[in-house]
Design a protein around this motif. Structure first.
Motif, PDB file in Angstrom:
ATOM      1  N   ARG A 311     -47.995  -0.702 -35.894  1.00  0.00           N
ATOM      2  CA  ARG A 311     -49.187  -1.550 -35.806  1.00  0.00           C
ATOM      3  C   ARG A 311     -50.407  -0.749 -35.358  1.00  0.00           C
ATOM      4  O   ARG A 311     -51.495  -0.872 -35.932  1.00  0.00           O
ATOM      5  N   SER A 312     -50.243   0.112 -34.335  1.00  0.00           N
ATOM      6  CA  SER A 312     -51.372   0.893 -33.828  1.00  0.00           C
ATOM      7  C   SER A 312     -51.880   1.890 -34.862  1.00  0.00           C
ATOM      8  O   SER A 312     -53.093   2.058 -35.036  1.00  0.00           O
ATOM      9  N   ALA A 313     -50.960   2.554 -35.542  1.00  0.00           N
ATOM     10  CA  ALA A 313     -51.366   3.556 -36.532  1.00  0.00           C
ATOM     11  C   ALA A 313     -52.080   2.913 -37.707  1.00  0.00           C
ATOM     12  O   ALA A 313     -53.108   3.410 -38.179  1.00  0.00           O
ATOM     13  N   SER A 314     -51.537   1.796 -38.211  1.00  0.00           N
ATOM     14  CA  SER A 314     -52.188   1.119 -39.345  1.00  0.00           C
ATOM     15  C   SER A 314     -53.553   0.592 -38.935  1.00  0.00           C
ATOM     16  O   SER A 314     -54.528   0.685 -39.698  1.00  0.00           O
ATOM     17  N   ALA A 315     -53.671   0.071 -37.713  1.00  0.00           N
ATOM     18  CA  ALA A 315     -54.962  -0.419 -37.228  1.00  0.00           C
ATOM     19  C   ALA A 315     -55.964   0.724 -37.100  1.00  0.00           C
ATOM     20  O   ALA A 315     -57.149   0.563 -37.406  1.00  0.00           O
ATOM     21  N   SER A 316     -55.489   1.900 -36.662  1.00  0.00           N
ATOM     22  CA  SER A 316     -56.377   3.059 -36.523  1.00  0.00           C
ATOM     23  C   SER A 316     -56.923   3.493 -37.880  1.00  0.00           C
ATOM     24  O   SER A 316     -58.105   3.824 -38.017  1.00  0.00           O
ATOM     25  N   VAL A 317     -56.048   3.502 -38.902  1.00  0.00           N
ATOM     26  CA  VAL A 317     -56.489   3.867 -40.251  1.00  0.00           C
ATOM     27  C   VAL A 317     -57.556   2.902 -40.735  1.00  0.00           C
ATOM     28  O   VAL A 317     -58.653   3.298 -41.158  1.00  0.00           O
ATOM     29  N   LEU A 318     -57.240   1.615 -40.669  1.00  0.00           N
ATOM     30  CA  LEU A 318     -58.123   0.610 -41.265  1.00  0.00           C
ATOM     31  C   LEU A 318     -59.429   0.470 -40.506  1.00  0.00           C
ATOM     32  O   LEU A 318     -60.486   0.286 -41.113  1.00  0.00           O
ATOM     33  N   ARG A 319     -59.356   0.565 -39.178  1.00  0.00           N
ATOM     34  CA  ARG A 319     -60.612   0.454 -38.431  1.00  0.00           C
ATOM     35  C   ARG A 319     -61.484   1.688 -38.652  1.00  0.00           C
ATOM     36  O   ARG A 319     -62.703   1.590 -38.728  1.00  0.00           O
ATOM     37  N   SER A 320     -60.885   2.863 -38.775  1.00  0.00           N
ATOM     38  CA  SER A 320     -61.657   4.065 -39.075  1.00  0.00           C
ATOM     39  C   SER A 320     -62.398   3.920 -40.395  1.00  0.00           C
ATOM     40  O   SER A 320     -63.559   4.314 -40.523  1.00  0.00           O
ATOM     41  N   LEU A 321     -61.727   3.335 -41.386  1.00  0.00           N
ATOM     42  CA  LEU A 321     -62.324   3.217 -42.713  1.00  0.00           C
ATOM     43  C   LEU A 321     -63.306   2.059 -42.825  1.00  0.00           C
ATOM     44  O   LEU A 321     -64.134   2.036 -43.730  1.00  0.00           O
ATOM     45  N   SER A 322     -63.224   1.095 -41.905  1.00  0.00           N
ATOM     46  CA  SER A 322     -64.079  -0.083 -42.039  1.00  0.00           C
ATOM     47  C   SER A 322     -65.334   0.004 -41.194  1.00  0.00           C
ATOM     48  O   SER A 322     -66.246  -0.787 -41.348  1.00  0.00           O
ATOM     49  N   LYS A 323     -65.446   0.982 -40.310  1.00  0.00           N
ATOM     50  CA  LYS A 323     -66.628   1.134 -39.468  1.00  0.00           C
ATOM     51  C   LYS A 323     -67.204   2.521 -39.674  1.00  0.00           C
ATOM     52  O   LYS A 323     -66.587   3.516 -39.300  1.00  0.00           O
ATOM     53  N   HIS A 324     -68.385   2.586 -40.270  1.00  0.00           N
ATOM     54  CA  HIS A 324     -68.946   3.876 -40.649  1.00  0.00           C
ATOM     55  C   HIS A 324     -69.952   4.347 -39.603  1.00  0.00           C
ATOM     56  O   HIS A 324     -71.145   4.409 -39.831  1.00  0.00           O
ATOM     57  N   SER A 325     -69.440   4.664 -38.424  1.00  0.00           N
ATOM     58  CA  SER A 325     -70.328   5.193 -37.387  1.00  0.00           C
ATOM     59  C   SER A 325     -69.646   6.345 -36.684  1.00  0.00           C
ATOM     60  O   SER A 325     -68.432   6.362 -36.502  1.00  0.00           O
ATOM     61  N   ILE A 326     -70.417   7.345 -36.304  1.00  0.00           N
ATOM     62  CA  ILE A 326     -69.861   8.492 -35.605  1.00  0.00           C
ATOM     63  C   ILE A 326     -69.240   8.068 -34.288  1.00  0.00           C
ATOM     64  O   ILE A 326     -68.182   8.558 -33.901  1.00  0.00           O
ATOM     65  N   HIS A 327     -69.871   7.136 -33.596  1.00  0.00           N
ATOM     66  CA  HIS A 327     -69.355   6.681 -32.305  1.00  0.00           C
ATOM     67  C   HIS A 327     -67.946   6.142 -32.443  1.00  0.00           C
ATOM     68  O   HIS A 327     -67.031   6.554 -31.731  1.00  0.00           O
ATOM     69  N   GLU A 328     -67.716   5.217 -33.385  1.00  0.00           N
ATOM     70  CA  GLU A 328     -66.387   4.627 -33.518  1.00  0.00           C
ATOM     71  C   GLU A 328     -65.402   5.613 -34.117  1.00  0.00           C
ATOM     72  O   GLU A 328     -64.209   5.526 -33.876  1.00  0.00           O
ATOM     73  N   SER A 329     -65.899   6.548 -34.929  1.00  0.00           N
ATOM     74  CA  SER A 329     -64.996   7.550 -35.486  1.00  0.00           C
ATOM     75  C   SER A 329     -64.418   8.419 -34.392  1.00  0.00           C
ATOM     76  O   SER A 329     -63.234   8.747 -34.383  1.00  0.00           O
ATOM     77  N   PHE A 330     -65.252   8.817 -33.421  1.00  0.00           N
ATOM     78  CA  PHE A 330     -64.736   9.609 -32.310  1.00  0.00           C
ATOM     79  C   PHE A 330     -63.862   8.767 -31.403  1.00  0.00           C
ATOM     80  O   PHE A 330     -62.891   9.254 -30.836  1.00  0.00           O
ATOM     81  N   CYS A 331     -64.192   7.475 -31.263  1.00  0.00           N
ATOM     82  CA  CYS A 331     -63.304   6.576 -30.522  1.00  0.00           C
ATOM     83  C   CYS A 331     -61.956   6.511 -31.212  1.00  0.00           C
ATOM     84  O   CYS A 331     -60.919   6.492 -30.576  1.00  0.00           O
TER      85      CYS A 331
END
Length: 356
Positions: A311-331
């Motif tokens: 669940r955590s890994a799939s959420a990390s993939v999808l949230r990375s791809l759905s939010k296009h900001s450097i801040h959230e990418s580093f998060c």
């Protein structure tokens, strides 16, 4: 009447454009600025109205509503946003509306990409798509200013300063390019394709994440659908924000270099650099959790910790791809570091012990 008075107040020296000019997205300054204001007001009013009348009533009737809210809340907590259930639900519904808005902007470019309908009609639709997104950017900037001037502490938690700074820069670049392109090169094919790649794929990514929160990955069918969902969106994103994006940006910048002013070419280079940097970081951050998700999800027998990692890994993939900001990418990178550490110290170590 209110819209007309607002436009007349903002542009007192310019005649208001006719309906025909507005529909045709006429390449004149006063028409472009009027449409920008109209779209900003449209999305500002439409988001809460559609959320209240359509999106929330639909989700309220679904058996997966609580899971949808809980997983959204868990995902937000991983990125430093500690919100109660009601605030999380409101933000999740806003995400659905943002998905719709980006989808509309991208779909308006499809006739131009396919070469269907009269040339003037498809050019007008693509320019409307660009202005629709620019209007949403104006709405976002207004919302950021409102939150950080008169908003509550709870609202400010949803807009960290690092994210706000990048959002303002990103939107400013967007606003500086859309109207000049609509004025000077409204029928440029690669401009239309770039709008589609940026907006429609963003919509698909956000829809993919929302859909993933309705799946129960503890069941075989839910896990299979999650594998398909994650794999498909990563392939789409890799193509549209990687391979094809590079080709389109190169051709667009080559065109601006030969046909546009120096200022416009430089603005295009800055915009391309900023978005390319984000794309690289997002794709890099998405690959690690995707690989681990596929590895753990394919195990025949899974422990409770394995299910949490899936669940955590799939959420990390999808949230990375759905939010296009450097801040959230580093998060996302920091959060994936935690997941990766859990894998190394937990489930995989137990698997090695069993093998020994």
């Amino acid at each position: 009447h209110t819209s007309t008075r607002a436009i007349a107040y903002l542009f007192p020296m310019a005649a208001l454009p006719s309906m025909a000019e507005l529909l045709a997205c006429d390449p004149s300054v006063h028409t472009q600025l009027t449409l920008l204001l109209i779209y900003a007001m449209l999305w500002y009013l439409a988001f809460p109205l559609a959320a209240r009348r359509v999106v929330r009533p639909f989700i309220d009737k679904q058996p997966w509503k609580q899971q949808f809210v809980d997983l959204n809340r868990q995902s937000l907590e991983k990125y430093g946003l500690d919100m109660d259930e009601d605030a999380t639900y409101r933000l999740a519904v806003d995400g659905v509306m943002s998905c719709v808005q980006h989808g509309v902007a991208g779909l308006l470019c499809v006739p131009s990409l396919l070469g269907i309908w009269p040339a003037r009609a498809r050019t007008a639709l693509a320019c409307h798509g660009a202005l629709s997104q620019a209007g949403n950017d104006v709405k976002d900037i207004f919302e950021v200013v409102r939150v950080w001037t008169v908003g509550s502490d709870e609202e400010k938690k949803t807009k960290p300063l690092a994210l706000v700074a990048f959002t303002l820069v990103h939107h400013a670049v967007s606003l500086l390019l859309v109207i000049p392109m609509n004025l000077s090169f409204p029928d440029f094919y690669y401009y239309h394709e770039l709008i589609f790649l940026l907006d429609f794929v963003a919509s698909a990514s956000m829809a993919s994440q929302a859909y993933s929160f309705t799946l129960d990955t503890r069941t075989p069918s839910g896990l299979t659908l999650m594998r398909i969902n994650v794999t498909l969106i990563l392939l789409i994103f890799g193509w549209s924000r990687g391979v094809r994006y590079a080709v389109v940006v190169f051709r667009a910048l080559s065109f601006l270099y030969s046909e546009a002013s120096t200022a416009m070419f430089v603005s295009g280079c800055v915009a391309a650099y900023l978005m390319s940097s984000v794309n690289v970081v997002v794709l890099f951050n998405a690959w690690g959790p995707f690989r681990e998700f596929m590895s753990i999800s394919m195990k025949s027998e899974k422990t409770e910790e394995d299910h949490e990692i899936v669940r955590s890994a799939s959420a990390s993939v999808l949230r990375s791809l759905s939010k296009h900001s450097i801040h959230e990418s580093f998060c996302a990178e920091r959060e994936w570091g935690k997941v990766r550490a859990a894998v190394k110290t937990g489930a995989l170590q137990r698997l090695r012990k069993k093998n020994h």
